[in-house]
Design a protein around this motif. Structure first.
Motif, PDB file in Angstrom:
ATOM      1  N   SER A 467       0.788  -1.041  -0.006  1.00 39.83           N
ATOM      2  CA  SER A 467       0.013  -0.020  -0.059  1.00 39.83           C
ATOM      3  C   SER A 467       1.049   1.111  -0.069  1.00 39.83           C
ATOM      4  O   SER A 467       2.022   1.135   0.336  1.00 39.83           O
ATOM      5  CB  SER A 467      -0.887  -0.034   1.175  1.00 39.83           C
ATOM      6  OG  SER A 467      -0.028   0.078   2.573  1.00 39.83           O
ATOM      7  N   LYS A 468       0.233   2.255  -0.126  1.00 45.39           N
ATOM      8  CA  LYS A 468       1.012   3.694  -0.259  1.00 45.39           C
ATOM      9  C   LYS A 468       1.791   3.683   1.053  1.00 45.39           C
ATOM     10  O   LYS A 468       2.844   4.277   1.291  1.00 45.39           O
ATOM     11  CB  LYS A 468       0.060   4.782  -0.564  1.00 45.39           C
ATOM     12  CG  LYS A 468       0.776   6.005  -0.626  1.00 45.39           C
ATOM     13  CD  LYS A 468      -0.325   7.214  -1.130  1.00 45.39           C
ATOM     14  CE  LYS A 468       0.422   8.682  -1.105  1.00 45.39           C
ATOM     15  NZ  LYS A 468      -0.499   9.628  -1.487  1.00 45.39           N
ATOM     16  N   GLU A 469       0.849   3.313   2.128  1.00 46.35           N
ATOM     17  CA  GLU A 469       1.342   3.652   3.516  1.00 46.35           C
ATOM     18  C   GLU A 469       2.702   2.804   3.717  1.00 46.35           C
ATOM     19  O   GLU A 469       3.739   3.181   4.414  1.00 46.35           O
ATOM     20  CB  GLU A 469       0.420   3.611   4.552  1.00 46.35           C
ATOM     21  CG  GLU A 469      -0.615   4.462   4.483  1.00 46.35           C
ATOM     22  CD  GLU A 469      -1.684   4.335   3.383  1.00 46.35           C
ATOM     23  OE1 GLU A 469      -1.762   3.545   2.934  1.00 46.35           O
ATOM     24  OE2 GLU A 469      -2.451   5.177   3.129  1.00 46.35           O
ATOM     25  N   GLU A 470       2.546   1.613   3.205  1.00 47.54           N
ATOM     26  CA  GLU A 470       3.679   0.579   3.455  1.00 47.54           C
ATOM     27  C   GLU A 470       4.799   1.120   2.655  1.00 47.54           C
ATOM     28  O   GLU A 470       5.970   0.982   3.156  1.00 47.54           O
ATOM     29  CB  GLU A 470       3.140  -0.610   3.032  1.00 47.54           C
ATOM     30  CG  GLU A 470       2.335  -1.396   3.940  1.00 47.54           C
ATOM     31  CD  GLU A 470       1.736  -2.676   3.561  1.00 47.54           C
ATOM     32  OE1 GLU A 470       1.479  -3.510   4.260  1.00 47.54           O
ATOM     33  OE2 GLU A 470       1.539  -2.899   2.037  1.00 47.54           O
ATOM     34  N   LYS A 471       4.879   1.632   1.418  1.00 47.73           N
ATOM     35  CA  LYS A 471       5.811   2.179   0.790  1.00 47.73           C
ATOM     36  C   LYS A 471       6.574   3.402   1.483  1.00 47.73           C
ATOM     37  O   LYS A 471       7.744   3.484   1.411  1.00 47.73           O
ATOM     38  CB  LYS A 471       5.371   2.474  -0.568  1.00 47.73           C
ATOM     39  CG  LYS A 471       4.868   1.480  -1.648  1.00 47.73           C
ATOM     40  CD  LYS A 471       4.560   1.659  -2.824  1.00 47.73           C
ATOM     41  CE  LYS A 471       4.072   0.572  -3.788  1.00 47.73           C
ATOM     42  NZ  LYS A 471       3.700   0.935  -5.048  1.00 47.73           N
ATOM     43  N   GLU A 472       5.712   4.334   1.761  1.00 45.86           N
ATOM     44  CA  GLU A 472       6.268   5.318   2.638  1.00 45.86           C
ATOM     45  C   GLU A 472       7.074   5.095   3.781  1.00 45.86           C
ATOM     46  O   GLU A 472       8.174   5.461   4.144  1.00 45.86           O
ATOM     47  CB  GLU A 472       5.018   6.488   2.919  1.00 45.86           C
ATOM     48  CG  GLU A 472       4.501   7.137   1.836  1.00 45.86           C
ATOM     49  CD  GLU A 472       3.233   7.915   2.047  1.00 45.86           C
ATOM     50  OE1 GLU A 472       2.849   7.826   3.263  1.00 45.86           O
ATOM     51  OE2 GLU A 472       2.751   8.684   1.160  1.00 45.86           O
ATOM     52  N   ALA A 473       6.470   3.965   4.641  1.00 46.95           N
ATOM     53  CA  ALA A 473       7.017   3.701   5.862  1.00 46.95           C
ATOM     54  C   ALA A 473       8.386   2.896   5.379  1.00 46.95           C
ATOM     55  O   ALA A 473       9.477   2.916   6.296  1.00 46.95           O
ATOM     56  CB  ALA A 473       6.152   2.617   6.546  1.00 46.95           C
TER      57      ALA A 473
END
Length: 486
Positions: A467-473
């Motif tokens: 997900s976008k959040e996982e990529k950012e993390a």
């Protein structure tokens, strides 16, 4: 607005003139051979071979089409390069059917056994640089044949050898059915649509003849830019012409042809297709934002070419590339392709034949129109219907009703042994209706199976995208580790 339009037209005309001037460097040997009165492609092929072999004094040897750099690029993509200008690659649908996971749309539409099909080309070079080409333009380009040339019998033997080698290698993959692996070693169909423009090969007739002599059917795709070669082509099991746009400007934008007179060449090819007696197919690759809007313009092209069938397929997104700006947003969904096909059928049935279309078609008889815009001949020629679909290829088949709809059922499948018998006679006047078979219910348009054959197992690959959040993390974690390392 008129002034702006005039300026745009002038710029377009200048561009066409420049491209036409650039096209003047087409292969001089081929032109000389044709001017000398050579009757067909075999004669032209013999002349080119003589030139390559040094039969003419002072003639420089022709270069190899596949340079070491091109060879490296194609090999990396999974191609097996054969000779100096040909290639073969194992199709994903061949692999799929070997494992019992379903065949390609040709299995649903025409009854080919996908695991017994070989995808190859005798010419890795092309005369267009289409925006949607999944080869990312790593192959050579050219307007005519200007390279060293291999003999057709050697090429056919070479591609078959490499294809069977890849089949045997794939035999170790889990799930491959032993009986299908054995069947696959006996190639029964050949799709001449791998990459490049197969009809550019001067001995394409001899190449196809080698296939037919081995009881291998031929499905040849051409880009409607080589009318002389198309006119001299001998009977093909099924002959395709790519209709990638319905107007000159759209075709220039999406195919990026290298001929200056590309539009006139396409119209001439449609005239030629119209006179072919065997099965002919318009192939439409729909690209949202480029060529998926003007149904009526496509219907006029159908009026000119009057193909046996029309294949409509949504473009497949193959990742980003510097050669194209297409994205996943340009890919239509299957339902959108179906709607477009239905609209095209309706437009063909009510097409108003304009004076411009009549001139392009060279059909003086259709000048006398009935009130609905179609004379008897035109109405019959444009009677198309929704015949079949293959949902998991996002592909739909439209077929000529007068020819292929018999006794309440479609007959789009091919009687391959019957075609081989007809082709072996040497005749070129046998018709598509002489080697057709009934289309099974599971392949019919709007069927519950949507073209997926019974006995096959539908396989959907599970993709776990972050997900976008996982990529950012993950990115933040990588930055933190980098900072600590410093």
């Amino acid at each position: 607005a008129d002034a702006e339009g005039t300026e745009e037209e002038e710029e377009s005309a200048k561009g066409d003139e420049a491209a036409a001037a650039e096209a003047d460097d087409a292969d001089e040997d081929a032109e000389a051979a044709l001017a000398a009165g050579l009757g067909d492609l075999e004669d032209l092929g013999a002349a080119v071979r003589k030139s390559v072999a040094g039969g003419d004094e002072g003639q420089k040897p022709r270069p190899r089409m596949v340079t070491p750099l091109v060879h490296k690029s194609l090999t990396k993509q999974g191609y097996k390069v054969v000779g100096s200008h040909s290639g073969v690659k194992l199709c994903r649908w061949t692999k799929s059917m070997l494992r019992g996971r379903g065949g390609c749309y040709k299995h649903a539409f025409y009854g080919i056994a996908s695991h017994c099909c070989m995808e190859t080309t005798p010419s890795l070079a092309c005369s267009s640089k289409c925006t949607f080409c999944w080869r990312h333009h790593s192959n050579p380009v050219g307007r005519s044949w200007k390279w060293d040339m291999d003999a057709p019998d050697e090429l056919v033997a070479g591609v078959l050898e490499q294809h069977r080698k890849m089949i045997r290698e794939f035999g170790g993959v889990p799930g491959v059915r032993p009986e299908r692996l054995k069947e696959a070693l006996e190639v029964r169909h050949c799709a001449l649509s791998l990459v490049g423009e197969p009809i550019m090969y001067p001995e394409i007739n001899a190449f196809v003849g080698e296939l037919h002599a081995r009881n291998i059917s031929s499905f040849l795709v051409n880009n409607a830019q080589h009318p002389d070669q198309l006119e001299n082509l001998r009977p093909i099991t099924q002959l395709y012409v790519s209709i990638d746009a319905a107007t000159k400007d759209e075709l220039r934008a999406i195919d990026r042809p290298i001929f200056g007179d590309f539009w006139e060449r396409m119209l001439r090819c449609l005239d030629i297709i119209r006179d072919k007696k065997q099965r002919t197919v318009f192939r439409l690759t729909l690209v949202k934002g480029y060529n998926a809007d003007d149904v009526n313009a496509y219907a006029k092209l159908v009026h000119i070419g009057r193909p046996s069938m029309i294949e409509l397929k949504g473009v497949t997104y193959c990742g980003s590339s510097g050669a194209s700006d297409l994205s996943i947003k340009n890919c239509p969904r299957h339902e959108e392709v179906k709607r477009f096909a239905e609209d095209l059928c309706a437009a063909c049935g009510s097409v108003q034949v304009t004076e411009q279309a009549e001139q392009a078609a060279g059909d003086a008889e259709a000048q006398q129109q009935k009130p609905n815009g179609c004379d008897d001949e035109t109405a019959g020629a444009l009677a198309y219907g929704m015949a079949a679909e293959h949902a998991h290829s996002c592909c739909v088949l439209v077929a000529h009703r007068n020819t292929f709809y018999r006794d309440g059922r479609w007959h789009t499948w091919i009687d391959y042994p019957k075609f081989q018998q007809l082709a072996a006679t040497g005749r070129d006047d046998f018709g598509a209706e002489e080697y057709m078979l009934e289309t099974p219910a599971w392949a019919a348009y709007d069927s519950a199976e949507a073209g997926f054959a019974p006995g096959e197992t539908r396989f959907k690959k599970v993709r776990r995208h972050k997900s976008k959040e996982e990529k950012e993390a993950a990115a933040a974690g990588a930055q933190a580790q980098a900072a600590q390392a410093m």
